[in-house]
Motif scaffolding. Structure first.
Motif, PDB file in Angstrom:
ATOM      1  N   ASN A 180      34.449  42.535  50.009  1.00 35.41           N
ATOM      2  CA  ASN A 180      35.341  41.425  50.300  1.00 35.41           C
ATOM      3  C   ASN A 180      35.615  40.672  49.006  1.00 35.41           C
ATOM      4  O   ASN A 180      34.697  40.153  48.383  1.00 35.41           O
ATOM      5  N   PHE A 181      36.878  40.615  48.623  1.00 34.02           N
ATOM      6  CA  PHE A 181      37.209  39.918  47.389  1.00 34.02           C
ATOM      7  C   PHE A 181      38.049  38.671  47.645  1.00 34.02           C
ATOM      8  O   PHE A 181      38.596  38.079  46.721  1.00 34.02           O
ATOM      9  N   ARG A 182      38.117  38.249  48.890  1.00 33.09           N
ATOM     10  CA  ARG A 182      38.818  37.002  49.210  1.00 33.09           C
ATOM     11  C   ARG A 182      38.094  35.834  48.548  1.00 33.09           C
ATOM     12  O   ARG A 182      36.876  35.787  48.498  1.00 33.09           O
ATOM     13  N   GLY A 183      38.852  34.920  48.058  1.00 29.50           N
ATOM     14  CA  GLY A 183      38.278  33.748  47.418  1.00 29.50           C
ATOM     15  C   GLY A 183      37.953  33.971  45.946  1.00 29.50           C
ATOM     16  O   GLY A 183      37.568  33.032  45.252  1.00 29.50           O
ATOM     17  N   MET A 184      38.088  35.188  45.461  1.00 25.75           N
ATOM     18  CA  MET A 184      37.833  35.456  44.045  1.00 25.75           C
ATOM     19  C   MET A 184      39.109  35.198  43.249  1.00 25.75           C
ATOM     20  O   MET A 184      40.200  35.565  43.680  1.00 25.75           O
ATOM     21  N   ASN A 185      38.952  34.561  42.101  1.00 21.62           N
ATOM     22  CA  ASN A 185      40.131  34.359  41.255  1.00 21.62           C
ATOM     23  C   ASN A 185      40.342  35.576  40.369  1.00 21.62           C
ATOM     24  O   ASN A 185      39.504  36.485  40.325  1.00 21.62           O
ATOM     25  N   ASN A 186      41.456  35.617  39.658  1.00 20.57           N
ATOM     26  CA  ASN A 186      41.795  36.780  38.833  1.00 20.57           C
ATOM     27  C   ASN A 186      40.761  37.043  37.756  1.00 20.57           C
ATOM     28  O   ASN A 186      40.478  38.195  37.425  1.00 20.57           O
ATOM     29  N   ILE A 241      37.770  38.843  39.339  1.00 21.52           N
ATOM     30  CA  ILE A 241      38.138  40.228  39.664  1.00 21.52           C
ATOM     31  C   ILE A 241      38.145  41.079  38.406  1.00 21.52           C
ATOM     32  O   ILE A 241      37.553  42.154  38.360  1.00 21.52           O
ATOM     33  N   LEU A 242      38.802  40.595  37.345  1.00 21.44           N
ATOM     34  CA  LEU A 242      38.866  41.332  36.085  1.00 21.44           C
ATOM     35  C   LEU A 242      37.472  41.530  35.496  1.00 21.44           C
ATOM     36  O   LEU A 242      37.154  42.593  34.961  1.00 21.44           O
ATOM     37  N   ASN A 243      36.622  40.517  35.615  1.00 20.27           N
ATOM     38  CA  ASN A 243      35.257  40.613  35.100  1.00 20.27           C
ATOM     39  C   ASN A 243      34.469  41.712  35.817  1.00 20.27           C
ATOM     40  O   ASN A 243      33.764  42.500  35.181  1.00 20.27           O
TER      41      ASN A 243
END
Length: 187
Positions: A106-112, A115-117
């Motif tokens: 689940n990647f909801r709530g993650m900023n860009n 995600i890139l990290n």
């Protein structure tokens, strides 16, 4: 002392190395495993330890895994045709999809940035594993998008001395993948 018996689906560890995986093919004394990092590696029977006598056959679909990874568990003796080293190398090139939905549940709530990290840390872990285990080539699937992940991947790969990279096969991946080559025995 009895000989070790391994079956497809057995969870195993490699002696003297921090590598774990699941047996995907057994051929005489050669055992091919899929590591927890997704690499296919072949070991001799005496290099592996079966973990807790547990068979994970139910948790993986071995026929899909064998088909997907281009491993044929049938004997390879066909009229004594020599098998060249280059033939073996090209068959099992590890591919790693760096799309965030493939890396986390689940990647909801993650900023860009987050995600890139995660994507770059995953790529770095696979690169370090390939270097340690002398894997000659891997492919990162990063997609096309705006090119941020590709640019970050290129920047990271340039910092390694014995690595070269290029866009992967266009017919197979389009513009969304990078092939990474690891130069061996460089002094």
């Amino acid at each position: 002392m009895t000989a070790k018996k391994f079956e497809v689906g057995d969870k195993v560890s490699v002696l003297d190395e921090a590598i774990n995986g699941v047996v995907v093919a057994v051929e005489n004394n050669d055992i091919t495993i899929e590591t927890t990092d997704g690499f296919l590696m072949t070991y001799f029977v005496n290099e592996l330890i079966k973990e807790n006598n547990t068979n994970y056959l139910g948790s993986i679909n071995t026929t899909d895994t064998l088909h997907k990874k281009n491993i044929d568990s049938t004997p390879k003796k066909k009229n004594n045709v020599p098998v060249f080293k280059s033939d073996k190398i090209e068959k099992g090139i590890p591919e790693f999809d760096l799309h965030i939905e493939k890396l986390v549940k689940n990647f909801r709530g993650m900023n860009n940035f987050d995600i890139l990290n995660i994507q770059t840390e995953t790529a770095k872990r696979h690169i370090e594993f390939a270097i340690r285990n002398r894997i000659p080539k891997i492919v990162f699937i990063h997609g096309v998008g705006e090119g941020v992940l590709k640019a970050e991947l290129d920047f990271m790969l340039k910092r390694y001395e014995n690595i070269s990279f290029q866009d992967a096969n266009y017919q197979k991946y389009g513009l969304g993948a990078t092939e990474v080559y690891f130069k061996q025995n460089v002094k």
